[in-house]
Motif scaffolding. Structure first.
Motif, PDB file in Angstrom:
ATOM      1  N   LEU A  22       1.010  -1.308   0.319  1.00 16.71           N
ATOM      2  CA  LEU A  22       0.001   0.021  -0.059  1.00 16.71           C
ATOM      3  C   LEU A  22       1.002   1.087   0.240  1.00 16.71           C
ATOM      4  N   VAL A  23       1.965   0.918   0.856  1.00 13.32           N
ATOM      5  CA  VAL A  23       3.022   3.046   0.782  1.00 13.32           C
ATOM      6  C   VAL A  23       3.620   2.647  -0.695  1.00 13.32           C
ATOM      7  N   SER A  24       3.808   0.930  -0.667  1.00 10.19           N
ATOM      8  CA  SER A  24       4.822   1.470  -2.131  1.00 10.19           C
ATOM      9  C   SER A  24       3.850   2.149  -3.500  1.00 10.19           C
ATOM     10  N   LEU A  25       2.530   1.928  -3.586  1.00 12.78           N
ATOM     11  CA  LEU A  25       1.264   2.117  -3.982  1.00 12.78           C
ATOM     12  C   LEU A  25       1.017   3.878  -4.056  1.00 12.78           C
ATOM     13  N   LEU A  26       1.255   4.348  -3.204  1.00 11.95           N
ATOM     14  CA  LEU A  26       0.501   4.983  -2.461  1.00 11.95           C
ATOM     15  C   LEU A  26       1.797   6.820  -2.924  1.00 11.95           C
ATOM     16  N   THR A  27       3.178   5.804  -2.826  1.00 11.81           N
ATOM     17  CA  THR A  27       4.058   6.460  -3.852  1.00 11.81           C
ATOM     18  C   THR A  27       4.028   6.918  -5.326  1.00 11.81           C
ATOM     19  N   ALA A  28       3.142   6.051  -5.639  1.00  9.13           N
ATOM     20  CA  ALA A  28       3.323   6.647  -7.355  1.00  9.13           C
ATOM     21  C   ALA A  28       4.943   5.956  -7.540  1.00  9.13           C
ATOM     22  N   SER A  29       5.610   5.526  -7.202  1.00  6.92           N
ATOM     23  CA  SER A  29       7.063   5.161  -7.930  1.00  6.92           C
ATOM     24  C   SER A  29       7.058   4.648  -8.998  1.00  6.92           C
ATOM     25  N   ALA A  51      11.675 -16.563  -5.632  1.00 10.66           N
ATOM     26  CA  ALA A  51      11.099 -16.227  -4.263  1.00 10.66           C
ATOM     27  C   ALA A  51       9.537 -16.917  -4.124  1.00 10.66           C
ATOM     28  N   GLY A  52       8.473 -17.723  -4.609  1.00 10.99           N
ATOM     29  CA  GLY A  52       7.658 -18.314  -4.274  1.00 10.99           C
ATOM     30  C   GLY A  52       7.951 -19.673  -4.865  1.00 10.99           C
ATOM     31  N   THR A  53       7.037 -20.657  -5.333  1.00 14.37           N
ATOM     32  CA  THR A  53       7.373 -22.037  -5.074  1.00 14.37           C
ATOM     33  C   THR A  53       8.491 -22.944  -5.736  1.00 14.37           C
ATOM     34  N   LYS A  54       9.530 -22.012  -5.608  1.00  9.16           N
ATOM     35  CA  LYS A  54      11.143 -22.875  -6.508  1.00  9.16           C
ATOM     36  C   LYS A  54      11.470 -22.857  -4.813  1.00  9.16           C
ATOM     37  N   LYS A  55      11.014 -22.123  -3.801  1.00  7.88           N
ATOM     38  CA  LYS A  55      11.295 -21.804  -1.622  1.00  7.88           C
ATOM     39  C   LYS A  55      10.704 -22.502  -1.379  1.00  7.88           C
ATOM     40  N   TRP A  56      11.411 -22.434  -0.100  1.00  3.23           N
ATOM     41  CA  TRP A  56      10.599 -23.356   1.175  1.00  3.23           C
ATOM     42  C   TRP A  56       9.782 -21.904   1.763  1.00  3.23           C
ATOM     43  N   GLY A  57       8.957 -21.307   1.922  1.00  3.88           N
ATOM     44  CA  GLY A  57       8.073 -20.587   2.345  1.00  3.88           C
ATOM     45  C   GLY A  57       8.397 -19.232   1.600  1.00  3.88           C
ATOM     46  N   THR A  58       8.013 -18.867   1.253  1.00  2.00           N
ATOM     47  CA  THR A  58       7.454 -17.592   0.860  1.00  2.00           C
ATOM     48  C   THR A  58       8.565 -16.281   0.730  1.00  2.00           C
ATOM     49  N   ASP A  59       9.312 -15.300  -0.156  1.00  2.00           N
ATOM     50  CA  ASP A  59       9.749 -14.376  -0.246  1.00  2.00           C
ATOM     51  C   ASP A  59       8.659 -12.981  -0.628  1.00  2.00           C
ATOM     52  N   GLU A  60       7.794 -12.311  -0.094  1.00  2.00           N
ATOM     53  CA  GLU A  60       6.837 -11.712  -0.024  1.00  2.00           C
ATOM     54  C   GLU A  60       7.407 -10.309  -0.715  1.00  2.00           C
ATOM     55  N   SER A  61       8.676 -10.085  -0.075  1.00  2.00           N
ATOM     56  CA  SER A  61       9.396  -8.503  -0.756  1.00  2.00           C
ATOM     57  C   SER A  61       9.389  -8.370  -2.353  1.00  2.00           C
ATOM     58  N   LYS A  62       9.949  -9.987  -2.332  1.00  2.00           N
ATOM     59  CA  LYS A  62      10.349  -9.359  -3.892  1.00  2.00           C
ATOM     60  C   LYS A  62       8.798  -9.468  -4.600  1.00  2.00           C
ATOM     61  N   PHE A  63       8.099 -10.423  -4.197  1.00  2.00           N
ATOM     62  CA  PHE A  63       6.702  -9.667  -5.321  1.00  2.00           C
ATOM     63  C   PHE A  63       5.872  -8.167  -4.877  1.00  2.00           C
ATOM     64  N   VAL A  64       6.720  -7.490  -3.550  1.00  2.00           N
ATOM     65  CA  VAL A  64       6.049  -6.811  -3.114  1.00  2.00           C
ATOM     66  C   VAL A  64       6.907  -5.772  -4.716  1.00  2.00           C
ATOM     67  N   THR A  65       8.018  -6.135  -4.644  1.00  2.00           N
ATOM     68  CA  THR A  65       9.758  -4.503  -5.166  1.00  2.00           C
ATOM     69  C   THR A  65       8.962  -5.423  -7.186  1.00  2.00           C
ATOM     70  N   ILE A  66       8.833  -6.199  -7.079  1.00  2.00           N
ATOM     71  CA  ILE A  66       8.073  -6.282  -8.618  1.00  2.00           C
ATOM     72  C   ILE A  66       6.517  -5.958  -9.064  1.00  2.00           C
ATOM     73  N   LEU A  67       5.744  -6.225  -8.367  1.00  2.00           N
ATOM     74  CA  LEU A  67       4.492  -5.780  -8.869  1.00  2.00           C
ATOM     75  C   LEU A  67       4.179  -4.065  -8.571  1.00  2.00           C
ATOM     76  N   CYS A  68       4.943  -3.970  -7.982  1.00  2.00           N
ATOM     77  CA  CYS A  68       5.037  -1.869  -7.617  1.00  2.00           C
ATOM     78  C   CYS A  68       5.813  -1.227  -7.991  1.00  2.00           C
ATOM     79  N   THR A  69       6.767  -1.762  -8.816  1.00  2.00           N
ATOM     80  CA  THR A  69       7.608  -0.664  -9.525  1.00  2.00           C
ATOM     81  C   THR A  69       7.947  -0.999 -11.115  1.00  2.00           C
TER      82      THR A  69
END
Length: 193
Positions: A22-29, A51-69
């Motif tokens: 939400l903060v990333s989207l709000l900054t409109a970067s 960061a997802g299916t090939k990893k044990w657990g999920t690195d959500e920060s990678k999804f945030v970075t790519i999907l928001c920037t």
């Protein structure tokens, strides 16, 4: 208007990766434009897979970075690369890797990137389908988009539902509320009355 800072309010009312989105989207970067770097799209798709299916657990920060920037054009190219790499859509893996508000916001981003008007048409349909009407969703989309792309949203709505938006509104609302909505969507009969 509220004498408060929106970013601070979001930060205090949300948490975790959902707050970061939400903060990333709000900054409109997010960059605009139609330039696509195919190499970057392939790298991003591999990073999300790792960061997802090939990893044990999920690195959500990678999804945030790519999907928001990334720009919408860049994300569409990345979605194509992801599908070529995995044999299925990114939405399928998001549903496996995420849940709750984070999943909903990621799926909304992907839906808007793929086809913004179809996304809003889907929200309109959900707001009127079944028992009752989700008036807040109906109002938000119609008022928010009436001077932007409501003509295209109406076309997508009819493709999805096989009925016009006006028909749905007439069947699901009444009185002055119905009339205002019909005028906002440009229904000729409502305008003449």
């Amino acid at each position: 208007m509220y004498k408060k800072n929106l970013e601070n309010d979001i930060k205090s009312d949300t948490s975790g990766h959902f707050k970061k989105v939400l903060v990333s989207l709000l900054t409109a970067s997010r960059p605009s434009g139609n330039l696509v770097d195919r190499t970057q799209a392939k790298l991003d798709s591999e990073e999300l897979l790792n960061a997802g299916t090939k990893k044990w657990g999920t690195d959500e920060s990678k999804f945030v970075t790519i999907l928001c920037t990334r720009s919408f054009s860049q994300l569409r190219a990345m979605f194509d690369e992801y599908e070529q790499l995995t044999g299925h859509s990114i939405e399928e893996d998001l549903k496996k890797e995420c849940s709750g508000d984070l999943l909903r916001v990621f799926l909304s981003i992907v839906a808007c990137v793929r086809d913004k008007q179809a996304h809003f048409a889907s929200i309109l349909l959900k707001s009127m389908k079944g028992l009752g009407t989700k008036e807040s969703s109906l109002i938000r989309v119609i008022v928010g988009r009436c001077e932007i792309d409501l003509v295209q949203i109406k076309q997508k709505f009819e493709q999805i539902s096989k009925k016009s938006l006006a028909e749905y509104i007439k069947g699901d609302t009444s009185g002055d509320f119905r009339k205002v909505l019909l005028i906002l969507i440009g229904d000729e009969d409502a305008i003449k009355k």
